[in-house]
Write a protein that holds these residues in place. Structure first.
Motif, short mmCIF file in Angstrom:
data_model
loop_
_atom_site.label_atom_id
_atom_site.label_comp_id
_atom_site.label_asym_id
_atom_site.label_seq_id
_atom_site.Cartn_x
_atom_site.Cartn_y
_atom_site.Cartn_z
N VAL A 100 0.84 -1.20 0.00
CA VAL A 100 0.00 0.00 0.00
C VAL A 100 0.87 1.25 0.00
O VAL A 100 0.63 2.21 -0.76
N ARG A 101 1.91 1.26 0.81
CA ARG A 101 2.84 2.39 0.84
C ARG A 101 3.51 2.58 -0.52
O ARG A 101 3.65 3.70 -1.00
N ALA A 102 3.92 1.47 -1.14
CA ALA A 102 4.61 1.54 -2.43
C ALA A 102 3.66 2.06 -3.51
O ALA A 102 4.06 2.89 -4.34
N ILE A 103 2.43 1.58 -3.52
CA ILE A 103 1.45 2.05 -4.51
C ILE A 103 1.21 3.55 -4.36
O ILE A 103 1.06 4.26 -5.35
N ARG A 104 1.22 4.03 -3.14
CA ARG A 104 1.01 5.45 -2.87
C ARG A 104 2.25 6.30 -3.19
O ARG A 104 2.23 7.51 -3.07
N GLY A 105 3.34 5.63 -3.62
CA GLY A 105 4.56 6.33 -4.01
C GLY A 105 5.44 6.75 -2.85
O GLY A 105 6.32 7.59 -3.02
N VAL A 145 10.64 4.31 1.87
CA VAL A 145 10.82 3.59 3.12
C VAL A 145 11.01 4.63 4.22
O VAL A 145 11.75 5.59 4.05
N ASP A 146 10.32 4.45 5.34
CA ASP A 146 10.53 5.36 6.46
C ASP A 146 10.88 4.56 7.71
O ASP A 146 10.94 3.32 7.68
N GLY A 147 11.14 5.26 8.79
CA GLY A 147 11.55 4.62 10.03
C GLY A 147 10.51 3.69 10.61
O GLY A 147 10.85 2.66 11.20
N SER A 148 9.23 4.02 10.42
CA SER A 148 8.17 3.16 10.93
C SER A 148 8.18 1.80 10.23
O SER A 148 8.05 0.76 10.87
N TYR A 149 8.36 1.83 8.92
CA TYR A 149 8.36 0.57 8.18
C TYR A 149 9.61 -0.24 8.49
O TYR A 149 9.54 -1.45 8.68
N LEU A 150 10.76 0.43 8.53
CA LEU A 150 11.99 -0.28 8.88
C LEU A 150 11.91 -0.84 10.29
O LEU A 150 12.39 -1.95 10.57
N GLY A 151 11.30 -0.09 11.20
CA GLY A 151 11.12 -0.58 12.57
C GLY A 151 10.25 -1.82 12.62
O GLY A 151 10.55 -2.77 13.36
N ALA A 152 9.18 -1.82 11.85
CA ALA A 152 8.31 -2.99 11.80
C ALA A 152 9.06 -4.19 11.23
O ALA A 152 8.93 -5.31 11.74
N ARG A 209 21.15 -1.61 -0.14
CA ARG A 209 22.32 -0.80 0.23
C ARG A 209 21.91 0.61 0.66
O ARG A 209 22.46 1.61 0.20
N GLY A 210 20.90 0.68 1.54
CA GLY A 210 20.47 1.97 2.06
C GLY A 210 19.48 2.72 1.20
O GLY A 210 19.13 3.86 1.51
N ASP A 211 19.01 2.13 0.11
CA ASP A 211 18.03 2.78 -0.76
C ASP A 211 16.70 2.89 -0.02
O ASP A 211 16.04 1.90 0.25
N ASP A 212 16.32 4.11 0.31
CA ASP A 212 15.05 4.31 1.00
C ASP A 212 14.01 4.98 0.10
O ASP A 212 13.07 5.60 0.56
N GLY A 236 12.89 1.02 -3.06
CA GLY A 236 13.23 0.28 -1.84
C GLY A 236 11.99 -0.19 -1.10
O GLY A 236 11.97 -1.28 -0.53
N GLN A 237 10.95 0.64 -1.11
CA GLN A 237 9.69 0.25 -0.47
C GLN A 237 9.08 -0.96 -1.17
O GLN A 237 8.61 -1.89 -0.52
#
Length: 129
Positions: free
Chosen positions: A29-34, A37-44, A97-100, A104-105
């Motif tokens: 859903v995040r990727a479709i919305r464009g 990657v953020d800290g919340s997703y990486l944290g999850a 490799r850090g692509d956010d 990356g999403q």
């Protein structure tokens, strides 16, 4: 005591597949919305990784206590267990490799959906023979 450890392992395995399904769908859903990657997703994703590591540690306890021999295909279960522990860090450190970015999403979303499927396969190979 070992009965409790088995129940804990089974319960956490159900939590794992549900968790990775949820964050996989959330990631798509995040990727479709464009969105990137953020800290919340990486944290999850990190919480999910921690869940797999905890599962592996409990699995080692069961293995040391002879419970692995009760499985129909214990070697496959161990192989899948080792795989889920290394897969997400491998994707993050080598493919991304850090692509956010949004790319990356997409990669993380589909990686988490893949881990959802592997978690189900782990449960299937962990059923008693």
């Amino acid at each position: 005591m070992m009965g409790f450890v088995v129940v804990l392992h089974e319960g956490l395995s159900n939590m794992a597949w549900m968790f990775f399904l949820a964050i996989g769908v959330w990631g798509v859903v995040r990727a479709i919305r464009g969105l990137p990657v953020d800290g919340s997703y990486l944290g999850a994703a990190a919480i999910g990784q921690g869940l797999f590591i905890l599962q592996a540690l409990i699995g080692v306890i069961l293995w040391v206590n002879g419970r692995l021999s009760a499985l129909a295909r214990p070697e496959v279960h161990v192989l899948y267990g080792a795989f889920v522990v290394v897969f997400l860090p491998f994707i993050y450190f080598t493919a991304l490799r850090g692509d956010d970015s949004n790319r990356g999403q997409w990669v993380l979303a589909f990686s988490n959906l893949f881990l959802f499927g592997v978690a189900l396969r782990l449960i299937n190979t962990g059923l008693l023979g």
